[in-house]
Motif scaffolding. Sequence first.
Motif, PDB file in Angstrom:
ATOM      1  N   HIS A  26      21.982   0.854  23.305  1.00  0.00           N
ATOM      2  CA  HIS A  26      22.681   1.615  22.265  1.00  0.00           C
ATOM      3  C   HIS A  26      22.592   3.112  22.554  1.00  0.00           C
ATOM      4  O   HIS A  26      23.596   3.820  22.514  1.00  0.00           O
ATOM      5  N   ASN A  27      21.378   3.583  22.846  1.00  0.00           N
ATOM      6  CA  ASN A  27      21.184   5.009  23.120  1.00  0.00           C
ATOM      7  C   ASN A  27      21.958   5.480  24.345  1.00  0.00           C
ATOM      8  O   ASN A  27      22.372   6.628  24.418  1.00  0.00           O
ATOM      9  N   ALA A  28      22.132   4.577  25.323  1.00  0.00           N
ATOM     10  CA  ALA A  28      22.862   4.935  26.547  1.00  0.00           C
ATOM     11  C   ALA A  28      24.370   4.801  26.374  1.00  0.00           C
ATOM     12  O   ALA A  28      25.127   5.126  27.286  1.00  0.00           O
ATOM     13  N   GLY A  29      24.820   4.317  25.211  1.00  0.00           N
ATOM     14  CA  GLY A  29      26.248   4.157  24.969  1.00  0.00           C
ATOM     15  C   GLY A  29      26.839   2.900  25.589  1.00  0.00           C
ATOM     16  O   GLY A  29      28.063   2.763  25.670  1.00  0.00           O
ATOM     17  N   HIS A  30      25.987   1.957  26.014  1.00  0.00           N
ATOM     18  CA  HIS A  30      26.470   0.722  26.636  1.00  0.00           C
ATOM     19  C   HIS A  30      26.836  -0.351  25.613  1.00  0.00           C
ATOM     20  O   HIS A  30      27.545  -1.292  25.943  1.00  0.00           O
ATOM     21  N   ILE A  90      12.097   4.286  32.927  1.00  0.00           N
ATOM     22  CA  ILE A  90      12.517   4.363  31.527  1.00  0.00           C
ATOM     23  C   ILE A  90      14.032   4.561  31.486  1.00  0.00           C
ATOM     24  O   ILE A  90      14.524   5.686  31.580  1.00  0.00           O
ATOM     25  N   SER A  91      14.758   3.446  31.371  1.00  0.00           N
ATOM     26  CA  SER A  91      16.219   3.527  31.320  1.00  0.00           C
ATOM     27  C   SER A  91      16.800   2.233  30.778  1.00  0.00           C
ATOM     28  O   SER A  91      16.136   1.191  30.758  1.00  0.00           O
ATOM     29  N   ALA A  92      18.045   2.305  30.373  1.00  0.00           N
ATOM     30  CA  ALA A  92      18.751   1.128  29.862  1.00  0.00           C
ATOM     31  C   ALA A  92      18.988   0.097  30.966  1.00  0.00           C
ATOM     32  O   ALA A  92      19.221  -1.071  30.686  1.00  0.00           O
TER      33      ALA A  92
END
Length: 145
Positions: free
Chosen positions: A82-86, A122-124
């Motif tokens: 969600h935070n990454a816009g995916h 730390i990433s989507a």
Amino acid sequence: MPRIVLRALQLLGVAWTLPNTVAGLLLGLIGLPFGAHVHVRGRELAIVFHDWPWGPGGAITLGNVILHTGESLDSPCMTYAHNAGHANEPSIVLADHERAHVYQYMVLGPLFLPLYLLCGGISARNRFERAADRYAGLGHGWWPW
């Protein structure tokens, strides 16, 4: 699975990830004079340092230790996707997400951090983070493979 078998496996997991837990304890203890406070969270099988004074916000898990910059792990947060816009996903509970990481550590022990970093940090994109988000949202599926 019989309760005694589950407890024995949990104890093995705690022992297996002990080097990670010791690192988390040392970092947590360093935060105490700067305002952090410590609690044991049985459901998370973790020692939690709340109000940990460093970092961008949120929480990080090291073995059976959770370093949390806020006051309560029971707070809502957004998924990595969600935070990454995916994806447009509902919020999850931070405690559930971090509990998944505790489980992952208990299975992988000292292998967790190298594998986590190899999967993207730390990433989507990181399968460990996606699995922790899935577990927090659905209540199952914490294993990243």
